[in-house]
Write an enzyme that holds these catalytic residues in place. Structure first.
Site, short mmCIF file in Angstrom:
data_model
loop_
_atom_site.label_atom_id
_atom_site.label_comp_id
_atom_site.label_asym_id
_atom_site.label_seq_id
_atom_site.Cartn_x
_atom_site.Cartn_y
_atom_site.Cartn_z
N HIS A 1 79.56 69.05 63.79
CA HIS A 1 80.42 70.11 63.26
C HIS A 1 81.86 69.63 63.06
CE1 HIS A 1 77.79 73.79 64.57
NE2 HIS A 1 77.34 73.20 63.50
N ARG B 1 69.28 77.79 74.88
CA ARG B 1 69.49 77.72 73.43
C ARG B 1 70.55 76.68 73.07
NH1 ARG B 1 69.41 82.34 68.70
NH2 ARG B 1 69.64 80.80 67.03
N HIS C 1 75.34 68.56 67.38
CA HIS C 1 76.21 69.45 66.61
C HIS C 1 77.67 69.41 67.03
CE1 HIS C 1 72.40 70.84 65.12
NE2 HIS C 1 72.98 71.71 64.31
N ASN D 1 71.66 72.69 69.93
CA ASN D 1 72.92 72.17 69.40
C ASN D 1 73.03 70.65 69.56
OD1 ASN D 1 76.20 73.25 69.14
ND2 ASN D 1 74.53 74.42 68.28
N LYS E 1 61.81 75.89 68.00
CA LYS E 1 62.93 76.82 68.01
C LYS E 1 62.51 78.19 68.53
CE LYS E 1 66.92 78.26 65.63
NZ LYS E 1 67.91 77.97 64.63
N ARG F 1 78.26 98.19 59.86
CA ARG F 1 77.94 97.81 61.26
C ARG F 1 76.51 97.29 61.44
NH1 ARG F 1 80.78 102.60 62.39
NH2 ARG F 1 82.94 102.12 62.89
N GLU G 1 67.50 67.96 61.11
CA GLU G 1 67.18 69.06 62.03
C GLU G 1 65.73 68.98 62.48
OE1 GLU G 1 69.30 70.98 63.41
OE2 GLU G 1 70.98 71.39 62.06
N LYS H 1 71.12 83.36 64.21
CA LYS H 1 72.53 82.96 64.22
C LYS H 1 73.06 83.06 62.80
CE LYS H 1 73.56 79.71 67.94
NZ LYS H 1 73.89 78.32 68.26
N GLU I 1 72.13 82.45 73.48
CA GLU I 1 72.72 81.15 73.83
C GLU I 1 73.54 81.19 75.13
OE1 GLU I 1 75.02 79.27 70.73
OE2 GLU I 1 74.66 77.28 71.57
N HIS J 1 75.64 69.12 56.30
CA HIS J 1 75.50 69.50 57.71
C HIS J 1 74.57 68.52 58.45
CE1 HIS J 1 74.97 71.96 61.27
NE2 HIS J 1 73.66 71.97 61.06
O1 LIG Z 1 69.96 78.09 66.46
C1 LIG Z 1 70.71 77.50 67.22
O2 LIG Z 1 71.05 77.96 68.31
C2 LIG Z 1 71.28 76.21 66.83
O3 LIG Z 1 72.20 75.73 67.46
C3 LIG Z 1 70.70 75.54 65.64
C4 LIG Z 1 71.66 74.66 64.88
O4 LIG Z 1 70.88 73.66 64.29
C5 LIG Z 1 72.35 75.42 63.76
O5 LIG Z 1 73.04 74.52 62.92
C6 LIG Z 1 73.29 76.48 64.22
O6 LIG Z 1 73.69 77.27 63.15
C7 LIG Z 1 74.55 75.96 64.88
O7 LIG Z 1 75.16 77.04 65.46
P1 LIG Z 1 76.52 77.01 66.25
O8 LIG Z 1 76.43 78.13 67.18
O9 LIG Z 1 76.66 75.71 66.92
O10 LIG Z 1 77.57 77.17 65.25
#
Ligand SMILES: O=C(O)C(=O)C[C@@H](O)[C@H](O)[C@H](O)COP(=O)(O)O
Length: 362
Positions: free
Chosen positions: A247, A236, A243, A240, A222, A118, A181, A139, A232, A260
């Site tokens: 993604h 936050r 992304h 993204n 950041k 945990r 990035e 993250k 997030e 990536h």
């Molecule tokens: O830290 C964050 O918040 C980000 O979104 C940074 C991204 O550059 C990073 O690739 C992150 O891992 C993406 O996360 P996700 O939540 O979109 O899967």
């Protein structure tokens, strides 16, 4: 060595950044641990594992586990294997996991740390440019065939120990992945940093000092966002940028034929295209950005022609930022002014079709 502080509501830790830090990992820990479990990959193990192991004093028990290099290690089987090895090594709740490698290892090992018994302590020892982003902010996740980072958690490391000497061995592909990035951080927060990025000579000829400067600036962008919104719920999401499509491209390519950052670079191009439509008065550096991609030999957005729009949209529909069937895109109303815009599936699909038909082949 520089020290950059990271603060969240519940915790604080330091990013140590400088040369030769792999040999100091054991002495930079915020407290003493009896046992450490280092998770790394086959590429990084050959280069830096011995040095990191040797940095721990002889009264610390060190075990190591190596996964294959590449994004495909960020999945359930390897996550399970890491847990099995941790149990067999007798890792206890008061022990430490060390993530030695790039974003894949950092996300995988961080998620193992978040879930083992945990949750136990871990530190990040990033070895790529990309990981200036992924190692900071907590993250951690693994991928699902239907979506990137779909299974994960927020689990802050106890420290980030960033040895910039490790960056000397990066391939051109890794440079491109990481620098996407870096320019993302510039676009969402820092006009001057963006100018600095756009003026960079070929990645081969960037000095160590310039690279370290850009990485520190990116981490500071950041850090400011994570401090305000660790989980997030709001700002936050701006991290993204690029992304949503990025993604989807990665997932569609089976997490193998594009990195990536290269996928995110195409995603940023799409976000700029949408931003330009939403904010026609804004003077966004679209041409300069595309020239930058070309100059540094990124796969250009014409690569989208290799993918089915319907398949990409299926992945985009699973994006974690979406809300009530609205797809949330991070756009820029100007450089340093990120914002969110919602699209229906149909509206975004039409935009993607238009974008794909406009991007020229290279
Ligand atoms: O830290 C964050 O918040 C980000 O979104 C940074 C991204 O550059 C990073 O690739 C992150 O891992 C993406 O996360 P996700 O939540 O979109 O899967």
């Amino acid at each position: 060595m520089a020290e950059l502080p990271i603060h969240t509501k519940d915790t604080s830790y330091k990013v140590f950044i400088g040369e030769g830090l792999c040999s100091k990992v054991g002495s930079l820990l915020p407290k003493q641990y009896n046992q450490v479990f280092i998770i790394t990959d086959s590429h990084v193990a050959n280069l830096y594992l011995n040095e990191v192991v040797a940095s721990f004093s002889s009264n610390v028990t060190v075990s190591t586990y190596t996964v294959p290099a590449g994004e495909n290690s960020k999945q359930m089987d390897w996550f399970h294997e890491c847990h099995t090895f941790a149990i067999e090594s007798g890792l206890e709740r008061s022990d430490l996991i060390v993530a030695l490698g790039g974003g894949v290892v950092g996300d995988l090992a961080g998620f193992v740390a978040a879930t083992y018994m945990r949750g136990i302590d871990y530190i990040q020892v990033p070895t790529t440019i990309l990981a200036h982003d992924s190692s900071v902010g907590g993250k951690v996740a693994i991928n699902h065939p239907q979506g990137k980072n779909m299974i994960g958690s927020f689990h802050q490391p106890k420290a980030v120990i960033y040895d910039t000497e490790t960056l000397a061995t990066l391939s051109h592909t890794e440079w491109r992945s990481g620098m996407a990035e870096v320019i993302k951080h510039a676009l969402i927060a820092d006009h001057e940093m963006l100018e600095q990025c756009l003026e960079l000579p070929s990645f081969d000829s960037i000095s160590n000092a310039t690279l370290a400067d850009l990485l520190k600036k990116g981490i500071q962008v950041k850090a400011a966002i994570v401090r305000e919104d660790e989980k997030e719920k709001g700002v936050r999401r701006y991290l993204n940028l690029g992304h949503t499509l990025g993604h989807a491209i990665e997932a569609e390519s089976g997490y193998s034929s594009i990195t990536h950052g290269e996928a995110v670079a195409i995603g940023i191009d799409f976000a700029l295209f949408l931003s330009n439509k939403q904010f026609p008065e804004a003077t966004l550096p679209i041409d300069a950005y595309r020239k930058w991609l070309e100059k540094h030999h990124y796969p250009m957005s014409s690569k989208l022609k290799e993918y089915s729009i319907e398949a990409l949209m299926e992945k985009i529909k699973n994006d974690k930022k979406n809300d009530r069937q609205q797809i949330r895109m991070v756009l820029l109303s100007s450089v340093g002014e990120p914002t969110l815009a919602s699209y229906t599936e149909k509206a975004l699909m039409d935009e993607l079709i238009e974008f794909r038909s406009e991007v020229r082949d290279t």
